[in-house]
Design a protein around this motif. Structure first.
Motif, mmCIF file in Angstrom:
data_model
loop_
_atom_site.group_PDB
_atom_site.id
_atom_site.type_symbol
_atom_site.label_atom_id
_atom_site.label_comp_id
_atom_site.label_asym_id
_atom_site.label_seq_id
_atom_site.Cartn_x
_atom_site.Cartn_y
_atom_site.Cartn_z
ATOM 1 N N ASN A 227 10.916 1.300 -0.498
ATOM 2 C CA ASN A 227 10.783 0.718 -1.720
ATOM 3 C C ASN A 227 10.863 -0.935 -1.671
ATOM 4 O O ASN A 227 11.824 -1.374 -0.792
ATOM 5 C CB ASN A 227 11.637 1.167 -2.907
ATOM 6 C CG ASN A 227 12.995 1.261 -2.472
ATOM 7 O OD1 ASN A 227 13.829 0.715 -3.111
ATOM 8 N ND2 ASN A 227 13.575 1.940 -1.305
ATOM 9 N N THR A 231 15.222 -9.764 -5.244
ATOM 10 C CA THR A 231 16.473 -9.968 -5.912
ATOM 11 C C THR A 231 16.026 -10.356 -7.543
ATOM 12 O O THR A 231 16.431 -9.956 -8.512
ATOM 13 C CB THR A 231 17.170 -11.272 -5.433
ATOM 14 O OG1 THR A 231 17.646 -11.112 -4.195
ATOM 15 C CG2 THR A 231 18.386 -11.668 -6.307
ATOM 16 N N ASP A 322 4.836 -12.954 -1.044
ATOM 17 C CA ASP A 322 4.371 -11.737 0.024
ATOM 18 C C ASP A 322 2.921 -11.766 0.164
ATOM 19 O O ASP A 322 2.434 -11.453 -0.888
ATOM 20 C CB ASP A 322 5.008 -10.635 -0.203
ATOM 21 C CG ASP A 322 6.666 -10.609 -0.064
ATOM 22 O OD1 ASP A 322 7.043 -11.200 0.879
ATOM 23 O OD2 ASP A 322 7.382 -10.106 -0.947
ATOM 24 N N ARG A 337 6.077 -12.589 4.474
ATOM 25 C CA ARG A 337 6.034 -13.715 3.532
ATOM 26 C C ARG A 337 4.930 -14.717 3.705
ATOM 27 O O ARG A 337 4.465 -14.781 4.856
ATOM 28 C CB ARG A 337 7.413 -14.588 3.758
ATOM 29 C CG ARG A 337 8.776 -13.619 3.686
ATOM 30 C CD ARG A 337 9.151 -13.277 2.224
ATOM 31 N NE ARG A 337 9.139 -14.233 1.491
ATOM 32 C CZ ARG A 337 9.315 -14.125 0.027
ATOM 33 N NH1 ARG A 337 9.309 -12.943 -0.375
ATOM 34 N NH2 ARG A 337 9.223 -15.296 -0.931
HETATM 35 P P1 AMP Z 1 15.636 -10.409 -1.354
HETATM 36 O O1 AMP Z 1 15.291 -10.984 -2.721
HETATM 37 O O2 AMP Z 1 16.408 -11.065 -0.491
HETATM 38 O O3 AMP Z 1 15.731 -9.049 -1.836
HETATM 39 O O4 AMP Z 1 14.188 -10.462 -0.481
HETATM 40 C C1 AMP Z 1 13.034 -9.747 -0.997
HETATM 41 C C2 AMP Z 1 11.857 -9.788 0.063
HETATM 42 O O5 AMP Z 1 12.216 -8.850 1.065
HETATM 43 C C3 AMP Z 1 10.457 -9.512 -0.499
HETATM 44 O O6 AMP Z 1 9.989 -10.497 -1.289
HETATM 45 C C4 AMP Z 1 9.866 -8.853 0.780
HETATM 46 O O7 AMP Z 1 9.496 -10.033 1.455
HETATM 47 C C5 AMP Z 1 11.046 -8.355 1.745
HETATM 48 N N1 AMP Z 1 10.891 -6.874 1.190
HETATM 49 C C6 AMP Z 1 12.096 -6.214 0.509
HETATM 50 N N2 AMP Z 1 11.600 -4.942 0.444
HETATM 51 C C7 AMP Z 1 10.782 -4.578 1.346
HETATM 52 C C8 AMP Z 1 9.870 -3.405 1.686
HETATM 53 N N3 AMP Z 1 10.091 -2.185 1.326
HETATM 54 N N4 AMP Z 1 8.882 -3.683 2.674
HETATM 55 C C9 AMP Z 1 8.610 -5.145 3.039
HETATM 56 N N5 AMP Z 1 9.415 -6.324 2.422
HETATM 57 C C10 AMP Z 1 10.163 -6.045 1.720
#
Ligand code: AMP
Length: 386
Positions: A227, A231, A322, A337
């Motif tokens: 999933n 944040t 992303d 990213r």
């Molecule tokens: P954070 O806000 O620190 O939880 O980071 C969010 C970022 O983590 C997202 O914008 C993605 O770049 C990456 N991310 C989170 N979950 C996934 C996932 N299941 N697959 C790929 N990237 C993810």
């Protein structure tokens, strides 16, 4: 009030919290009037008279009834700081009512957890996964929730699975990194315990590469559900909602857009939606964002608008920052990213794509790709996401 403890444990090592807390309070402009301290007997504490209160005093108040405080649905429930790669961190401000509704719905439709069962998220309550899916989500759903302090490998790599057996965990949530850590350990730990209560393992936080997903799926014999969220959103943007409609997972894809999210892939130069399946674009969400997502940047509405809603040319869309593609069946694949790009002789290479291809080799457990400055092929610069 601040609630804390004498110390915590990390990999068998005691980390004293109290001196850190005292120093932080000394530096703070707004000081708490009380500090409630749990003495875990790990590290001696010096109490500040008149301010520090011992948690043992709770014995005296055990039967006190504290009435609910009714607040507006839009009343802020918390702020969580998330980094930009440059500049000061952003305080993600969340509301109360929308967040509760979003979590309750996700517990039912996505995680398929039922009241009376046990949920185990291996995250930390300081991260968004901990807020949403250690504390609020499971408790709103009437589930018991496990908070585990420590590493997945201590005292041995079977610790999580022993907890699943002991507490009859039905839903588990972790991160691909943790699975990669377990992949380096003796696989016998995965079959040592009775995991019959467990229905699914959810993984989030970073790209779930195919070899890692396959390894854990084969080892556990349970569905692995990727999933994707942030944040900022507080709950999944992309996944499979088996509680709404059963769908197969595809390796390498976190799944399809969740109810409430109008997810679009945008060509970064034109601001238009990409036209073909499997064409790369910036993952964006058309407003309004669904319940549970951030209300604003704490005390900085202008930054909220500028950072999230004005980065796509000509359109007011929420940018996740992303890259992604969407296949013919509506399954998204996250490519990393938008600022995670290495420029080699003018070619922009996504770190995720390089990592994925190296980690597909069976002898490779973990990969990290970083840029290195090169006089000939291009100097490396800090990315410029604000
Ligand atoms: P954070 O806000 O620190 O939880 O980071 C969010 C970022 O983590 C997202 O914008 C993605 O770049 C990456 N991310 C989170 N979950 C996934 C996932 N299941 N697959 C790929 N990237 C993810």
């Amino acid at each position: 009030m601040i609630v804390s403890a004498d110390a915590g444990m990390r990999s068998g090592k005691v980390v004293a919290y109290k001196p850190l807390l005292d120093e932080a309070i000394k530096l703070a402009a707004h000081k708490p009037s009380k500090v409630l301290l749990v003495d875990r007997g790990l590290s001696p504490m010096e109490k500040t008279a008149g301010r520090d209160v011992d948690y043992a005093l709770r014995e005296k108040h055990l039967n006190t009834v504290v009435p609910c405080v009714w607040v507006d649905s839009t009343h802020p429930s918390y702020t969580l700081y998330t980094s930009g790669t440059t500049g000061k961190p952003k305080g993600v401000q969340r509301d109360t009512g929308g967040y509760a509704v979003a979590l309750a719905a996700s517990m039912k439709h996505i995680f398929c957890g039922n009241a009376g069962e046990t949920y185990f998220s291996t995250s930390d309550i300081g991260w968004v996964v901990g807020h949403s899916y250690i504390i609020y989500g499971p408790l709103i759903a009437g589930m018991a929730t496990i908070m585990y302090e420590g590493l997945p490998t201590r005292p041995d790599a079977g610790i999580w699975w022993s907890l699943v057996e002991k507490y009859k965990v039905t839903v588990m949530f972790s991160a691909p990194t943790a699975v990669r850590v377990l992949k380096k350990q003796d696989p016998a730990f995965l079959t040592k315990y009775d995991l019959s209560s467990l229905r699914a393992l959810f993984l989030a936080g970073e790209p779930l590469d195919e070899p890692t997903a396959k390894w854990i799926a084969d080892s556990l014999g349970k569905p692995i559900i990727d999933n994707y969220w942030q944040t900022e959103t507080g709950w999944p943007i992309l996944t499979i909602a088996n509680g709404v409609e059963k769908k197969p997972s595809k390796f390498g894809s976190p799944g399809v857009a969740m109810y409430g999210y109008d997810v679009r892939l945008i060509d970064e130069t034109t601001g238009e939606q990409v036209k073909e399946p499997n064409q790369k674009g910036v993952v964006a969400i058309a407003g309004p964002l669904p319940p549970g997502c951030m209300q604003t940047v704490w005390r900085d509405d202008a930054r909220f608008v500028k950072t999230y809603w004005q980065s796509i040319p000509g359109q007011q869309l929420y940018s996740t920052f992303d890259w992604g593609i969407k296949d013919e069946d509506g399954y998204f694949f996250i490519l990393g990213r938008t600022d995670d790009v290495i420029n080699v002789a003018g070619h922009r290479l996504g770190t995720r794509e390089i990592e994925e291809s190296i980690s597909s080799h069976p002898a490779v457990a973990e990969v990290a790709v970083v840029g290195v400055a090169d006089q000939l092929k291009g100097p490396w610069r800090w990315p410029s996401r604000c």
